[in-house]
Motif scaffolding. Sequence first.
Motif, short mmCIF file in Angstrom:
data_model
loop_
_atom_site.label_atom_id
_atom_site.label_comp_id
_atom_site.label_asym_id
_atom_site.label_seq_id
_atom_site.Cartn_x
_atom_site.Cartn_y
_atom_site.Cartn_z
N UNK A 1 0.82 -1.22 0.00
CA UNK A 1 0.00 0.00 0.00
C UNK A 1 0.86 1.27 0.00
N UNK A 2 2.17 1.13 0.03
CA UNK A 2 3.03 2.31 0.11
C UNK A 2 3.37 2.84 -1.29
N UNK B 1 9.21 1.43 17.10
CA UNK B 1 9.27 2.66 16.30
C UNK B 1 8.78 2.39 14.87
N UNK B 2 9.63 2.53 13.87
CA UNK B 2 9.18 2.31 12.48
C UNK B 2 8.56 0.93 12.29
N UNK B 3 9.15 -0.07 12.94
CA UNK B 3 8.67 -1.44 12.74
C UNK B 3 7.22 -1.62 13.22
N UNK B 4 6.82 -0.84 14.23
CA UNK B 4 5.43 -0.94 14.68
C UNK B 4 4.45 -0.51 13.60
N UNK B 5 4.92 0.33 12.68
CA UNK B 5 4.03 0.86 11.65
C UNK B 5 4.36 0.36 10.25
N UNK B 6 5.62 -0.10 10.07
CA UNK B 6 6.06 -0.60 8.76
C UNK B 6 6.82 -1.91 9.04
#
Lengths: 297, 297
Positions: free
Chosen positions: A84-85, A135-140
């Motif tokens: 979806x990115x 951090x980023x991994x929680x969202x990506x």
Amino acid sequence: MNDASTDLPPARPVPPDDRPEVVRTIAELRARVAAWRAAGETIAMVPTMGALHAGHLSLVAEGRRRAARVVVSIFVNPTQFAPHEDFQTYPRTEAQDLALLSTLATDLVFAPAPSEIYPPGDATRIEIGGPAAGLETDFRPHFFAGVATVVAKLLIACTPDVAIFGEKDFQQLAVVRRLATDLALPVTIVGGETVREADGLALSSRNAYLSPAERAIAPRLHAALTTIAEVARTGGDVAAALAAARSDLLERGFHAVDYLVLRDAATLGPVDDATTERRLLAAVWLGRTRLIDNIAV
Amino acid sequence: MNDASTDLPPARPVPPDDRPEVVRTIAELRARVAAWRAAGETIAMVPTMGALHAGHLSLVAEGRRRAARVVVSIFVNPTQFAPHEDFQTYPRTEAQDLALLSTLATDLVFAPAPSEIYPPGDATRIEIGGPAAGLETDFRPHFFAGVATVVAKLLIACTPDVAIFGEKDFQQLAVVRRLATDLALPVTIVGGETVREADGLALSSRNAYLSPAERAIAPRLHAALTTIAEVARTGGDVAAALAAARSDLLERGFHAVDYLVLRDAATLGPVDDATTERRLLAAVWLGRTRLIDNIAV
């Protein structure tokens, strides 16, 4: 990898002959590097996804200071984007990139096709924990496996003495350091300082996605980080400052705050008794654009 | 990695001065390799888990034929063992290994401590699909991630021109080829032929675990593979031959058959119209010992 901006300084016209040599294959890259090595020259690499801006150029300048030769890679890495990115729409501006790089006497550009980096039947992914957690991994969740995989491939292909990654992607820099240590890659990883617009907005590819109204409020992110850092530095109530900044950003028109946190700069884990340096890190949404930033405390 | 046997040929006594040099750190390994490279010499690597037998020595001899210098690594890799497997009891016989290697003029032995390969805070694992899917992975799900991770680290540390892996671990050989291709490691992966006892049993570390009664029936595995291969070669009913062999092994005292299959030798997937070479592969239990073997059709 170091991401991109279309917020570009105007490129001065460069005759094609002055532009850096471009190679598309690992074999050609290795041949150039081997010739430099045979001549006793050191090599710096700056991995990028192209669409270069002044932030990238500062990394190239850092590479130039640290080694005799500078290789810039330009590769929009499919495996670090989720379906979806914005992989398809990510800006690709190679001619302009080459013109910009010629101003810094870049020795070589490595701009491979996807099949050169992910050969037919490719089945290998490098998974990383440690600083990649949270951090980023929680969202990506798949982001850092994509980054670790492509960075390992690029560093193995080029075998530079030094590789430069922007502090703008602070967690990525920590992940790349971890990767280089764990695989014992014979390279020194160097962080390059974040370059900012006059109003404090960190340069990024994705700034180009901002509407004029969004662009006008975007610098509030850096302002908020600066305010919280000052509270942290002077022994104030950091939790209250973080909460106030979060509310303020949402009131001013940011649509969501993925995270806004104070962390141990070395581990990216919570600040504890072993912490010697702290880092404020944030990821926020402004309309359909996700911005990240961070500063030292 | 190439596994081990304690079914050893007697080592001839070797004065300590004739034994190969042993280094324990990646830095020392790189220094030796760099000196050879500077002299224009090529390098072969044979990764092992020690407890060497004639199978390993044939791989070292293959390395000797293919390069000016041969490096043997000895490292019992913890990440390729599951908690219930035999990591703790795996045979460790370094002095004997060095004596054996001296008979083949091995140039260097790399025998690192676990912390040299997995540094403090290590957080990187290489996951692999493709040829790693099925077969061993159905029974040892974490095995090939451990193998891929350690082999990548060893090849990055040594940067050999050629690395030799035994065909005895045929799926592992395919996984290592895939790994080297995907990471564009500048190495040629070579498969070394399986060495067998006179009665057909493939040499393996784990043969040492067999009781005399088990050792007596163990060669039936190779005999069964030979019978099925002949059926396949002559256009007979392979499915019937596989089923008959499975029943026969269980009747003769094997305790379980993890798999006994005919596969495409290149993909390790099912045989189909694109198949040009076929391979018979088996994993079986004899008491508490798991044996694997394979042969070309």
